[in-house]
Design an enzyme around this catalytic site. Sequence first.
Site, mmCIF file in Angstrom:
data_model
loop_
_atom_site.group_PDB
_atom_site.id
_atom_site.type_symbol
_atom_site.label_atom_id
_atom_site.label_comp_id
_atom_site.label_asym_id
_atom_site.label_seq_id
_atom_site.Cartn_x
_atom_site.Cartn_y
_atom_site.Cartn_z
ATOM 1 N N GLU A 154 1.871 -12.523 -3.455
ATOM 2 C CA GLU A 154 0.431 -12.830 -3.278
ATOM 3 C C GLU A 154 -0.390 -12.430 -4.504
ATOM 4 O OE1 GLU A 154 1.908 -10.226 -2.054
ATOM 5 O OE2 GLU A 154 0.545 -8.534 -2.183
ATOM 6 N N HIS B 75 5.476 -8.507 -4.441
ATOM 7 C CA HIS B 75 4.143 -9.055 -4.166
ATOM 8 C C HIS B 75 3.995 -10.474 -4.713
ATOM 9 C CE1 HIS B 75 2.361 -5.321 -2.697
ATOM 10 N NE2 HIS B 75 3.130 -4.737 -3.589
ATOM 11 N N ILE C 156 5.888 -3.483 -7.376
ATOM 12 C CA ILE C 156 5.060 -2.295 -7.647
ATOM 13 C C ILE C 156 5.568 -1.135 -6.806
ATOM 14 C CG2 ILE C 156 2.716 -1.352 -7.626
ATOM 15 C CD1 ILE C 156 1.689 -4.253 -7.687
ATOM 16 N N ARG C 157 6.177 -0.175 -7.453
ATOM 17 C CA ARG C 157 6.826 0.932 -6.721
ATOM 18 C C ARG C 157 7.542 0.376 -5.488
ATOM 19 N NH1 ARG C 157 4.752 5.639 -4.738
ATOM 20 N NH2 ARG C 157 2.860 4.581 -4.119
ATOM 21 N N CYS D 217 6.160 -5.450 0.621
ATOM 22 C CA CYS D 217 6.355 -4.112 0.060
ATOM 23 C C CYS D 217 6.208 -3.006 1.121
ATOM 24 C CB CYS D 217 5.433 -3.935 -1.139
ATOM 25 S SG CYS D 217 6.027 -2.671 -2.252
ATOM 26 N N GLY E 45 0.872 -1.179 0.000
ATOM 27 C CA GLY E 45 0.000 0.000 0.000
ATOM 28 C C GLY E 45 0.894 1.209 0.000
ATOM 29 N N GLU E 46 0.552 2.187 0.797
ATOM 30 C CA GLU E 46 1.359 3.400 0.894
ATOM 31 C C GLU E 46 1.870 3.478 2.327
ATOM 32 O OE1 GLU E 46 2.031 5.165 -1.878
ATOM 33 O OE2 GLU E 46 3.428 6.143 -0.486
HETATM 34 N N1 GLN Z 1 5.778 2.756 -2.754
HETATM 35 C C1 GLN Z 1 5.037 2.321 -1.614
HETATM 36 C C2 GLN Z 1 5.580 2.931 -0.341
HETATM 37 O O1 GLN Z 1 6.588 3.497 -0.324
HETATM 38 C C3 GLN Z 1 5.023 0.816 -1.498
HETATM 39 C C4 GLN Z 1 4.323 0.202 -2.689
HETATM 40 C C5 GLN Z 1 3.683 -1.124 -2.434
HETATM 41 O O2 GLN Z 1 3.414 -1.489 -1.289
HETATM 42 N N2 GLN Z 1 3.371 -1.822 -3.490
HETATM 43 O O3 GLN Z 1 5.017 2.836 0.671
#
Ligand code: GLN
Length: 187
Positions: free
Chosen positions: A171, A169, A133-134, A76, A45-46
């Site tokens: 999952e 990820h 993902i990022r 992540c 997530g973020e």
């Molecule tokens: N870029 C997000 C962060 O810094 C992490 C991205 C993700 O969980 N897929 O929190």
Amino acid sequence: MIGVLALQGNFQSHLNILEKINLESLLVKKSEDLNRVSGLIIPGGESTTMSKLLVNSNLDKKVKEFSKKNPILGTCAGAIIMSKNSSDKRVLNLGLLDMDIDRNAYGRQVFSFSDQIKIIDGENKSNCEVLFIRAPKIINVGNNCDVFAFRNDEVVGVKQGKHFAITCHPELMGNTKIHEMCFKKNR
Ligand code: GLN
């Protein structure tokens, strides 16, 4: 029963994986929920937003307490929050893993990609297709951590004691291996 932190981010796909490996799950939204589970997933997530929500709901202290006896798996953003240091003051670092991690280290959303990683489970090695993902990069692994996943020569997964964290990820590709390592074999 395994809890999936559901304050923000991509928690749904973890429920599917837990179901696939026959583990019951519970969405964790407030600190009382943690009393009912024996393991926790901190999803992607973020990490900045999730940090704020963890502190506002008092779950930060409760998760720390919970971690003394129970395994936690972070993917992540979850890995960022579990680290000792992510050099961003807005992020809560629970310090469950002796590692430094760098957020968004592969660039913006458009630079997200899928790739094969190698997972080491004791004597067994296997490959698995995952999504980055990022994603963050683990830039330093302390003496207390063991590496359990690589992308080529790059460390992408570490464990310490009962806890596991991975920068990508698994999952989202339906891979159950790491969840099994953390919540089934890790007793
Ligand atoms: N870029 C997000 C962060 O810094 C992490 C991205 C993700 O969980 N897929 O929190």
